[in-house]
Design a protein around this motif. Structure first.
Motif, mmCIF file in Angstrom:
data_model
loop_
_atom_site.group_PDB
_atom_site.id
_atom_site.type_symbol
_atom_site.label_atom_id
_atom_site.label_comp_id
_atom_site.label_asym_id
_atom_site.label_seq_id
_atom_site.Cartn_x
_atom_site.Cartn_y
_atom_site.Cartn_z
ATOM 1 N N GLY A 308 3.938 -7.301 -4.366
ATOM 2 C CA GLY A 308 4.457 -6.300 -5.600
ATOM 3 C C GLY A 308 3.974 -6.783 -6.651
ATOM 4 O O GLY A 308 4.398 -6.292 -7.824
ATOM 5 N N GLN A 309 2.830 -7.430 -6.766
ATOM 6 C CA GLN A 309 1.828 -7.930 -8.046
ATOM 7 C C GLN A 309 0.492 -7.434 -7.633
ATOM 8 O O GLN A 309 -0.391 -7.999 -7.484
ATOM 9 C CB GLN A 309 1.877 -9.256 -8.032
ATOM 10 N N PRO A 310 0.372 -6.051 -7.854
ATOM 11 C CA PRO A 310 -1.040 -5.368 -7.569
ATOM 12 C C PRO A 310 -1.784 -6.198 -8.082
ATOM 13 O O PRO A 310 -2.096 -6.524 -9.372
ATOM 14 C CB PRO A 310 -0.846 -4.092 -8.224
ATOM 15 N N THR A 311 -2.982 -6.818 -7.650
ATOM 16 C CA THR A 311 -4.084 -7.694 -7.888
ATOM 17 C C THR A 311 -5.398 -7.143 -7.494
ATOM 18 O O THR A 311 -5.423 -7.091 -6.354
ATOM 19 C CB THR A 311 -3.758 -9.061 -7.489
ATOM 20 N N ARG A 312 -6.303 -6.988 -8.193
ATOM 21 C CA ARG A 312 -7.624 -6.524 -7.970
ATOM 22 C C ARG A 312 -8.356 -7.583 -7.492
ATOM 23 O O ARG A 312 -8.256 -8.749 -8.008
ATOM 24 C CB ARG A 312 -8.324 -5.617 -9.264
ATOM 25 N N TYR A 313 -8.988 -7.435 -6.346
ATOM 26 C CA TYR A 313 -10.080 -8.517 -5.922
ATOM 27 C C TYR A 313 -11.284 -8.749 -6.611
ATOM 28 O O TYR A 313 -11.918 -7.553 -7.157
ATOM 29 C CB TYR A 313 -10.525 -8.057 -4.533
ATOM 30 N N ARG A 314 -11.197 -9.759 -7.248
ATOM 31 C CA ARG A 314 -12.543 -10.229 -8.214
ATOM 32 C C ARG A 314 -13.004 -11.326 -7.570
ATOM 33 O O ARG A 314 -12.374 -12.609 -7.771
ATOM 34 C CB ARG A 314 -11.797 -10.679 -9.617
ATOM 35 N N ARG A 315 -14.213 -11.450 -7.105
ATOM 36 C CA ARG A 315 -14.883 -12.447 -6.433
ATOM 37 C C ARG A 315 -15.075 -13.697 -7.292
ATOM 38 O O ARG A 315 -15.081 -14.763 -7.033
ATOM 39 C CB ARG A 315 -15.856 -12.114 -5.727
ATOM 40 N N GLY A 316 -15.458 -13.385 -8.536
ATOM 41 C CA GLY A 316 -15.863 -14.419 -9.443
ATOM 42 C C GLY A 316 -17.320 -15.054 -9.341
ATOM 43 O O GLY A 316 -17.889 -14.268 -8.486
ATOM 44 N N ILE A 317 -17.475 -15.958 -9.624
ATOM 45 C CA ILE A 317 -18.988 -16.430 -9.852
ATOM 46 C C ILE A 317 -19.281 -16.907 -8.279
ATOM 47 O O ILE A 317 -18.477 -17.672 -7.684
ATOM 48 C CB ILE A 317 -19.137 -17.683 -10.844
ATOM 49 N N TRP A 318 -20.324 -16.303 -7.952
ATOM 50 C CA TRP A 318 -20.615 -16.529 -6.367
ATOM 51 C C TRP A 318 -21.035 -18.120 -6.101
ATOM 52 O O TRP A 318 -21.385 -18.924 -7.049
ATOM 53 C CB TRP A 318 -22.018 -15.658 -6.209
ATOM 54 N N PHE A 319 -20.643 -18.594 -4.943
ATOM 55 C CA PHE A 319 -21.093 -19.809 -4.865
ATOM 56 C C PHE A 319 -21.050 -20.018 -3.126
ATOM 57 O O PHE A 319 -20.533 -19.123 -2.590
ATOM 58 C CB PHE A 319 -20.120 -21.108 -5.276
ATOM 59 N N ASN A 320 -21.855 -20.880 -2.542
ATOM 60 C CA ASN A 320 -21.900 -21.048 -1.112
ATOM 61 C C ASN A 320 -22.669 -22.398 -0.743
ATOM 62 O O ASN A 320 -23.118 -23.129 -1.847
ATOM 63 C CB ASN A 320 -22.751 -19.928 -0.497
ATOM 64 N N SER A 321 -22.404 -22.885 0.244
ATOM 65 C CA SER A 321 -22.965 -24.075 0.785
ATOM 66 C C SER A 321 -23.360 -23.927 2.140
ATOM 67 O O SER A 321 -22.905 -23.295 2.920
ATOM 68 C CB SER A 321 -22.142 -25.341 0.372
ATOM 69 N N ALA A 322 -24.444 -24.943 2.595
ATOM 70 C CA ALA A 322 -24.429 -25.161 3.972
ATOM 71 C C ALA A 322 -25.449 -26.314 4.170
ATOM 72 O O ALA A 322 -25.611 -27.341 3.179
ATOM 73 C CB ALA A 322 -25.647 -23.917 4.321
ATOM 74 N N LYS A 323 -25.701 -26.476 5.448
ATOM 75 C CA LYS A 323 -26.440 -28.020 5.617
ATOM 76 C C LYS A 323 -27.398 -27.694 6.791
ATOM 77 O O LYS A 323 -27.100 -27.064 7.884
ATOM 78 C CB LYS A 323 -25.391 -29.067 6.258
ATOM 79 N N PHE A 324 -28.629 -28.052 6.562
ATOM 80 C CA PHE A 324 -29.797 -27.471 7.586
ATOM 81 C C PHE A 324 -30.112 -28.917 8.368
ATOM 82 O O PHE A 324 -31.010 -29.520 7.391
ATOM 83 C CB PHE A 324 -30.905 -26.842 6.681
#
Ligand SMILES: Cc1cc2nc3c(=O)[nH]c(=O)nc-3n(C[C@H](O)[C@H](O)[C@H](O)COP(=O)(O)OP(=O)(O)OC[C@H]3O[C@@H](n4cnc5c(N)ncnc54)[C@H](O)[C@@H]3O)c2cc1C
Ligand code: SF4
Ligand code: SF4
Lengths: 444, 453
Positions: A308-324
């Motif tokens: 009951g607290q309608p909230t828009r999806y806002r991804r915000g500043i992109w981030f990601n990580s991985a390991k090769f």
């Protein structure tokens, strides 16, 4: 309120936890066909490699669910009636919901190649795949991995850990070309070389060849090469799991279509995580996000709306990580793989080829910083995001670089070399290193 | 989720690795020869041959296993190999170690004629070296110290190869090797050579509990200048330096950089770190046991001093009996037999985690009066569990990381392995201002559910 969640992945679980916090009295039921308890999909490779057992990749101990009154049902949802708000499970029960979250995740994409049905050809998405891979790579000597993305390199590392030679087919000219600029991709390629993993660039799979028993014996590439192998891993991406949504007559495209509040076309039915497709993604964002982080964020966001607290999806500043293999990768903000009008970048690489940093910034003054790619160095997410959010000029970022250094103690500090390189590349914006590494720098 | 269905076969060890391991096995057999041979000259020859084989085999094997591969996290097949996943090999190793400790503690005392029980031949094989170092013949403790130091050094080299991609691990491993060899082995020996009290400058009360007992203090004080310094050193380290150093660096300055028990755990115990139980139940046992041990040794020490000051015979008797029992149950059974004997079953830090009063004391300081914390990098955690897996103290590190919270736990010894193993660069051991030490990342919505009570 009875909230039924289909899928106990990170999305479903994040939503359940947030709803429990917002609505202590709600009844919450998590349904999953894959496992009795939530586990970390991102850690599948470590189980195969023997770093951990399956029980070690469960983010919560088993008592957690009961103590927090989260009902777990280990079954498949086979039918959905949105008019009467009912979900039918294959164990014979029917659940009535007040709110339903579809967090059904993805499935491995198959390319439609001849021979892909042969035994020993598979993707890697869930526990059954892990089991099949463990079984079908018993005592083999070579496996072919199709796809130059994140799962591709994981599959190669998995095979390599068991002494099986992986051969990786990459369609593009370099590894993960849609995301990594050439220099970064080159450093990943050095990891492949160092671990003696042959990679065929510019090469696609044409056909999988089988033996008399219906098992894979070789692959044929678009370069005309026949590579003998006993196993093939398809890592060309994933696609949303839509079966239940379709059964319920919910609007789908490539994914389950959702609005900003993550509502589907049916009342009281929501979708989030890997399976959701945003009808109107924000500028510069993709409609389908298939990441652990975005699943978590979408799950938490939709919980608010459900409560009951309608909230828009806002991804915000992109981030990601991985390991090769042994090379860690972190990225923040906008970090395009190729030149983009109006954007400039600074690149530095350590002579060892084991560390590199790329800083993206606006070409126009005051040269606001836009994004980072870090390889072999760890950057503080809070600091990087703050710089990006505040449009901090790149010169100021370079001067304060130490504040973002998240490498462990005693690790070589590259700030001085970085600033020197920056001053060589951008003499018109001279920088003096002000801040070295340290927590004091962050709080001080 | 059963674990058998996803168990692939182990990759075969290379012939070279097998050869190195057979050299190690040959070393162990030669040790048995030394044990069995009655001839003193041959004993010694067998003994040093055994050490040579063990040492060279171990070094060769470590290099083959870790040195040849590109530097990085090397954990392959950890949970698939019987030796490191509580398989048959592990149980046998545990039994042998436990048996060794039982024999050492209770069946190897000098019978008055220079005979040291079943270990006698090994003890005497060291007579020459012991005379050179300490100007006296060897005893069972000298044999033990030699084995202990060798284990730290040889397995230390293995750790250096294995973790060579991390400078933190390199420096820390070198540190425990240095303190074991220099301060816990050579220096006490040299002190004896010069007719001084055998004193360990790297062990403090309440771990080395008798260092602040009136008996030890008075006898040291009678030994002149150096004895006085030793008393001063022991008291200053326990009561002054420990809080100050822990304030600045956390308990790691001791537990994973200096302490001999920690030194053995970090080197010889490294193959077993993943065996520490991460469950909440284990944590509850830890709290239930370790703090009472601390209270016990404080009470015993106070009793002894009150007795010393007042001459009360009742207190003296109680304190003496308690000290004796403490020495048996905690000092021998817990720290030795269980602490090391159970390495292959319960992990290498059983004693440090459940029993050590010094760890309890340092832990209280670390939790409440320290600048140390393990920071979490924003929202980058993928809940993979690698950090918890390698935590030898059984801390479920990911519980904090996946919430974006810093890890501030009394038991954390700051070995840094969680940070080394994390594939996403999420964890960092840091000393910083105490304000905001518990503050989580703003980038993750930490749910307020009860996870850890
Ligand atoms: C090998 C691998 C490595 C990855 N590594 C990373 C990484 O390092 N970083 C990162 O950000 N992302 C990574 N990802 C992606 C990430 O794991 C996913 O984005 C994330 O797990 C999606 O979460 P989800 O909850 O939306 O879906 P899922 O985790 O897929 O959960 C959906 C669940 O719903 C169940 N389900 C579906 N339909 C039904 C039904 N009808 N009835 C009952 N149950 C049903 C499924 O069985 C499944 O268990 C990786 C993915 C894979 C496969
Ligand atoms: S939390 Fe990390 S640093 Fe602390 S003891 Fe565990 S692994 Fe070592
Ligand atoms: S902190 Fe790192 S190792 Fe631990 S669960 Fe998170 S990503 Fe994995």
């Amino acid at each position: 309120m009875h909230l039924v969640i289909i899928g106990n992945g990170i999305t479903g679980v994040s939503c359940a936890l947030a709803v429990r916090r917002l609505r202590p009295g709600a009844r919450i039921t998590l349904v999953s066909a894959e496992s009795a308890h939530h586990y970390s999909r991102t850690a599948l490779m470590y189980v195969y490699m023997g770093h951990m057992r399956l029980s070690d990749i469960k983010p919560y101990e088993d008592w957690f669910w009961d103590e927090n009154r989260l009902g777990l049902v280990y079954a498949t949802a086979t039918a959905l009636n949105t008019a009467e708000q009912l979900v039918v499970l294959n164990n014979g029960t029917t659940l009535r919901y007040d709110a339903l979250l579809l967090a059904t995740g993805s499935e491995s994409k198959l390319g439609g190649w001849p021979g892909q049905h042969l035994a020993g050809v598979q993707g890697l998405y869930g526990l059954p795949d892990l089991e099949a891979m463990a079984r079908d790579t018993h005592g083999i000597s070579r496996g072919v991995v199709v796809g130059g993305g994140l799962i591709g390199v994981e599959l190669a590392e998995m095979l390599h850990s068991r002494g099986i030679e992986p051969v990786v087919l990459v369609r593009e000219a370099r590894y993960w070309a849609s995301v990594l600029p050439p220099e970064e991709a080159h450093l990943v390629d050095r990891q492949f070389q160092e671990n003696r993993v042959p990679v065929r660039y510019h090469t696609e799979l044409r056909e999988v060849l089988g033996d008399a028993q219906g098992r894979v014996r070789a692959v044929l590439t678009t370069a005309g090469e026949e590579i003998a192998c006993q196993w093939v891993g398809l890592a060309i991406g994933v696609t949303p799991n839509l079966s239940l949504a379709r059964m319920g007559g919910i609007d789908t495209d490539r994914g389950i279509l959702v609005d900003e509040l993550l509502r589907t076309s049916a009342a009281q039915v929501y979708a989030a995580g890997d399976c959701a497709q945003h009808r109107q993604p924000a500028a510069g964002e993709v409609p389908i996000e298939q990441l652990w982080y975005t699943g978590r964020l979408q799950g938490e966001t939709v919980a608010h709306t459900i409560c009951g607290q309608p909230t828009r999806y806002r991804r915000g500043i992109w981030f990601n990580s991985a390991k090769f293999f042994n090379l860690e990768y972190q990225t923040y903000g906008r970090a395009p793989a190729g030149p983009v009008a109006g954007m400039d970048h600074f690149y530095w690489e350590h002579p060892s080829g084991r560390a590199a940093l790329r800083v993206y910034f606006q070409a126009a003054p005051p040269h606001a910083v836009a994004g980072f790619n870090a390889l072999g160095l760890r950057l503080r997410q809070d600091v990087c995001q703050q710089w990006i959010r505040n449009h901090t000029p790149v010169a100021a970022v370079m001067a304060e670089l130490g504040a973002a250094n998240f490498d462990p103690e005693f690790f070589p500090q590259h700030e001085q070399a970085l600033v020197a390189a920056f001053n060589r590349q951008f003499p018109q914006q001279p920088v003096v290193l002000k801040r070295r590494k340290g927590l004091r720098a962050l709080f001080g | 989720m059963s674990s058998t269905r996803t168990t692939p076969p182990l990759p075969a060890s290379s012939p070279a690795e097998k050869l190195a391991l057979s050299v190690v096995a040959g070393g162990l057999l030669t040790l048995l020869l030394a044990l069995a041979d009655a001839d003193p000259a041959r004993q010694q020859r067998w003994f040093y041959l055994a050490l040579g084989l063990l040492g060279s085999g171990m070094l060769a094997w470590s290099w083959l296993k870790y040195g040849r591969h590109p530097a990085g996290v090397q954990q392959h097949s950890l949970w698939l190999r019987a030796s490191t996943s509580r398989g048959a090999v592990a149980w046998v190793t545990g039994l042998v170690l436990t048996g060794f400790y039982v024999v050492l503690y209770w069946f190897s005392n000098d019978d008055g004629h220079g005979h040291f029980g079943p270990l006698n031949n090994l003890v005497h094989a060291l007579d020459g070296f012991s005379r050179a170092l300490r100007a006296r013949p060897a005893d069972q403790w000298f044999l033990y110290g030699t084995f202990y130091t060798l284990a730290v050094l040889l397995m230390g080299v293995r750790a250096l190869w294995k973790y060579r991609h991390s400078r933190y691990q390199l420096i820390r491993t070198a540190s425990v090797m240095f303190f074991q060899l220099g301060f816990a082995f050579l220096l006490p020996g040299l002190l004896q050579f010069f007719q001084q009290p055998e004193f360990y400058f790297t062990y403090f009360w309440p771990l080395k509990y008798d260092y602040l007992f009136p008996g030890t203090v008075t006898s040291l004080l009678q030994k002149g200048g150096l004895g006085v310094f030793m008393v001063f050193w022991g008291a200053a380290m326990s009561l002054l330096a420990t809080p100050v150093l822990t304030y600045f660096f956390g308990k790691r300055w001791y537990c994973s950089w200096v302490c001999g028990c920690g030194g053995l755990a970090e080197t010889a115990g490294d193959p077993y770190r993943q065996l520490a139980d991460k469950s909440r139940a284990a944590w509850r046992w830890e709290v239930r046991i370790i703090y009472p041990v601390l209270v016990l040794i404080v009470v015993i020490t106070v009793l002894l001093w009150v007795h010393f000051a007042t001459g009360s015979t009742l207190l003296g008797a109680a304190g003496g009996v308690a000290a004796k029992w403490y020495g048996f149950v905690i000092g021998s059974v817990f720290s030795g037999v269980i602490g090391v004997g159970f390495y292959p079953i319960m992990g290498a830090r059983v004693w440090c985690r459940f029993g050590c009063p010094m760890a309890a004391y340092l832990g209280l300081l670390q939790k409440h009066f320290s600048r140390f914390r393990i920071s979490t990098n924003g929202a980058q955690c993928i809940s993979c569990g690698n950090c918890s897996n390698v935590c030898e103290m059984g801390i479920d590190v990911k519980q904090y990381a996946q919430r974006g919270e810093p890890i501030i736990r009394a038991s954390c010894v700051g070995c840094g392995m969680c940070s080394t193993a994390c594939p996403r660069g999420v964890l960092n051991l840091e000393n910083g201002p105490r304000e905001g030490r518990y503050q989580g990342s703003q980038l993750i919505h930490a749910d307020s559910l009860r996870i850890l009570s």
